[in-house]
Design an enzyme around this catalytic site. Structure first.
Site, short mmCIF file in Angstrom:
data_model
loop_
_atom_site.label_atom_id
_atom_site.label_comp_id
_atom_site.label_asym_id
_atom_site.label_seq_id
_atom_site.Cartn_x
_atom_site.Cartn_y
_atom_site.Cartn_z
N ASN A 110 0.69 -1.42 -0.24
CA ASN A 110 -0.23 0.07 0.06
C ASN A 110 1.08 1.19 -0.08
O ASN A 110 0.72 2.23 -0.83
CB ASN A 110 -1.32 0.22 0.94
CG ASN A 110 -2.11 -1.08 1.30
OD1 ASN A 110 -1.88 -2.02 0.19
ND2 ASN A 110 -2.69 -1.47 2.09
N LYS A 123 -8.77 16.17 -52.75
CA LYS A 123 -9.25 16.40 -50.15
C LYS A 123 -7.76 15.85 -49.71
O LYS A 123 -6.34 16.05 -50.20
CB LYS A 123 -9.71 15.34 -49.76
CG LYS A 123 -11.26 15.48 -50.46
CD LYS A 123 -12.74 15.83 -49.06
CE LYS A 123 -11.94 16.56 -48.05
NZ LYS A 123 -13.30 15.81 -46.84
N GLU A 150 -7.31 16.73 -36.03
CA GLU A 150 -8.93 16.54 -35.73
C GLU A 150 -8.81 15.32 -34.65
O GLU A 150 -9.62 15.21 -33.84
CB GLU A 150 -9.38 16.31 -36.52
CG GLU A 150 -10.34 17.16 -37.89
CD GLU A 150 -10.78 16.06 -39.34
OE1 GLU A 150 -11.76 16.61 -39.91
OE2 GLU A 150 -9.56 15.66 -39.81
N SER A 157 -7.80 11.62 -49.14
CA SER A 157 -8.92 11.08 -48.67
C SER A 157 -8.26 10.05 -50.00
O SER A 157 -7.82 9.86 -50.98
CB SER A 157 -9.99 12.08 -49.65
OG SER A 157 -10.70 10.62 -50.43
N HIS A 196 -18.43 35.38 -31.72
CA HIS A 196 -19.81 34.57 -31.98
C HIS A 196 -18.97 33.79 -32.95
O HIS A 196 -20.38 34.30 -34.04
CB HIS A 196 -21.13 35.30 -31.21
CG HIS A 196 -21.08 36.43 -30.51
ND1 HIS A 196 -21.87 36.09 -29.76
CD2 HIS A 196 -20.72 37.66 -29.79
CE1 HIS A 196 -21.65 36.84 -28.46
NE2 HIS A 196 -21.55 37.49 -28.23
N1 ARG Z 1 -1.22 -3.81 -7.54
C1 ARG Z 1 -2.14 -3.03 -6.39
C2 ARG Z 1 -2.22 -1.00 -6.99
O1 ARG Z 1 -2.25 -1.04 -7.42
C3 ARG Z 1 -1.23 -2.21 -5.79
C4 ARG Z 1 -1.64 -2.45 -4.07
C5 ARG Z 1 -2.20 -3.66 -3.97
N2 ARG Z 1 -2.34 -3.37 -2.10
C6 ARG Z 1 -3.45 -5.09 -1.71
N3 ARG Z 1 -3.19 -4.30 -0.16
N4 ARG Z 1 -3.95 -5.32 -2.03
O2 ARG Z 1 -3.34 -0.90 -6.33
#
Ligand code: ARG
Length: 459
Positions: A110, A283, A290, A277, A156
């Site tokens: 995390n 063209k 675009e 085109s 406009h």
């Molecule tokens: N692949 C996960 C993400 O991108 C990584 C973190 C995962 N953490 C967990 N507690 N499952 O968020």
């Protein structure tokens, strides 16, 4: 078979769910940052005597070898590699055995993914800021060559008042500057290290968070571990800044598309950036602007997707966050390539048709305000002058003549205070030159701006 999860699990994942759950196919993009973060972490562990310095050295060396495997394409993704973080750790263990299992001490995926993403985006912000500057420079060169080229100015989408073409192009340079400033601002809040927040609550492993922050060139550390692992504000802020860049590119695209039409004929597309085109041999199509205009939609879509993905999430980490990556990666790629394509378009893809432009500014009533201003300077209240000139324009339209075609007698009939200096006032060059208010289109004002930007770009 290698086992990802702890002994709490008896059975392997359903193969479909395993694929569904995995992010390795796209988060492999983060491999550089994942290695950087791991090297910083492992050196910090050694400094804190959690592992020995020879262990740290061995892990670092192996991580550097893995980096080389990634960059020369020899790194093999394993079917069990759920994500980049697991993939690197798995390979490390393959290479150095049990010692590799020490890497994840005091760390969670995390805080790891939050760190990787910040490091990755920080680099990309620098890249895009550079793309923005390159486009500014391409526009600037065109502006510098076209201070005295006039172009009809519109409100406009109706002819309003003529402008210096340089002034018109400088308007986009201003927008792009705000885009750059916004990115610099996003970077300030992004440049904070979440590493050491662990899963959500911090850790009892002795860490020096300032050490890793410094090693990774962050300016500070995050102060709340729960927030640090669940904050994706910087991704949203970036996507919002990116959306505005695309708004600006899309508006510029729309102008080039209009200008290149036969109806406007203000620019000619060169063969370098236009396509033909398959059916109509005559063209020449403005595909590049675009496409850029079209790509704006997907960047706005990513912003919306990110906001929606985050809005219902309880603290702290939720797997939903995995969905931030493809949106973010595609935003970066789309914005960066669109900026580059627009730069090439202005460098070699179009030529302003000075003939059509000068014809355009001499064949309309965009000097009508100047007649009203002329009368106002002679003491006629402006609102009255405005009404009088409106009636005069109507009369001219009925007769099929322009203001400059009226004889002095006709002018005198119109208003006794008009003298023959009126003709000078009516020329588009004079109309533009006289608008000398600050920020206005008068040549001296625009030239001041050109000088300012030239100095900035030469730094
Ligand atoms: N692949 C996960 C993400 O991108 C990584 C973190 C995962 N953490 C967990 N507690 N499952 O968020």
């Amino acid at each position: 078979m290698a086992k990802t999860w702890s002994d709490r699990f008896d059975q392997g994942l359903n193969p479909f769910i395993q694929k569904f759950n995995a992010s390795i196919n796209f988060d492999i993009e983060l491999f550089e940052e994942d290695i950087d973060g791991s090297i910083a972490h492992v050196n910090m562990l050694a400094k804190m005597l959690v592992i020995s310095s020879s262990e740290a050295r061995e892990i670092e060396t192996a991580l550097k070898e893995i980096r080389i495997e990634f960059s020369n394409g020899t790194f093999k993704i394993h079917p069990d590699d759920e994500d980049i973080h697991f993939a690197v750790e798995r390979r490390l263990i393959e290479k150095i055995g049990t010692l590799g299992k020490k890497l994840h001490t005091g760390r969670s995926r995390n805080d790891q993914v939050a760190t990787d993403l910040r490091l990755w985006l920080r680099k990309k912000i620098d890249l895009i800021e550079n793309n923005l500057e390159e486009l500014q420079k391409a526009l600037f060169l065109q502006a510098e060559n076209n201070l005295y080229t006039l172009i009809p100015g519109y409100t406009h989408l109706q002819r309003a008042q003529p402008l210096s073409l340089a002034h018109h192009l400088l308007a986009y340079i201003e927008m792009l500057q705000r885009d750059r400033d916004r990115l610099i601002d996003v970077k300030k809040r992004l440049n904070i290290s979440p590493l050491g927040s662990a899963a959500l609550a911090g850790t009892n492993v002795p860490l020096d968070r300032y050490f890793t922050a410094k090693a990774l060139d962050f300016i500070d550390i995050s102060t709340n571990s729960i927030d640090a692992v669940s904050d994706r504000d910087y991704v949203v802020e970036f996507a919002a800044a990116a959306s505005l860049i695309m708004v600006h590119l899309s508006r510029l695209s729309e102008e080039v598309i209009l200008w290149s039409s036969e109806e406007f004929s203000f620019v000619k597309l060169t063969d370098r950036c236009a396509t033909g085109s398959s059916l109509m041999p005559q063209k020449k199509n403005p595909d590049v602007p675009e496409l850029i205009r079209g790509k704006a939609g997907r960047v706005f879509g990513h912003l919306q997707a990110l906001l929606t993905m985050i809005k219902g999430l309880p603290l702290a980490y939720n797997k939903d966050f995995q969905e931030d990556k493809e949106a973010l990666f595609d935003t970066v790629l789309t914005v960066s390539t669109s900026l580059k394509a627009m730069t090439i378009l202005f460098e070699e893809g179009l030529v302003f048709s000075t003939k059509s432009l000068s014809l355009a500014v001499t064949s309309d009533f965009s000097n009508a305000t100047d007649v009203a201003d002329y009368l106002a300077m002679k003491g006629v209240p402006f609102r009255e002058a405005y009404q009088l000139v409106g009636a005069l324009v109507k009369e001219c339209l009925e007769k099929g003549v322009l203001l400059k075609d009226l004889s002095l007698n006709e002018w005198k009939d119109f208003h006794p205070s008009v003298c023959d200096d009126i003709y000078k006032k009516l020329s588009p060059e004079q109309v533009v030159a006289s608008r000398n208010s600050q920020g206005g289109t008068g040549f001296t004002r625009v030239n001041e701006q050109l000088i300012k930007w030239r100095e900035k770009f030469q730094k």
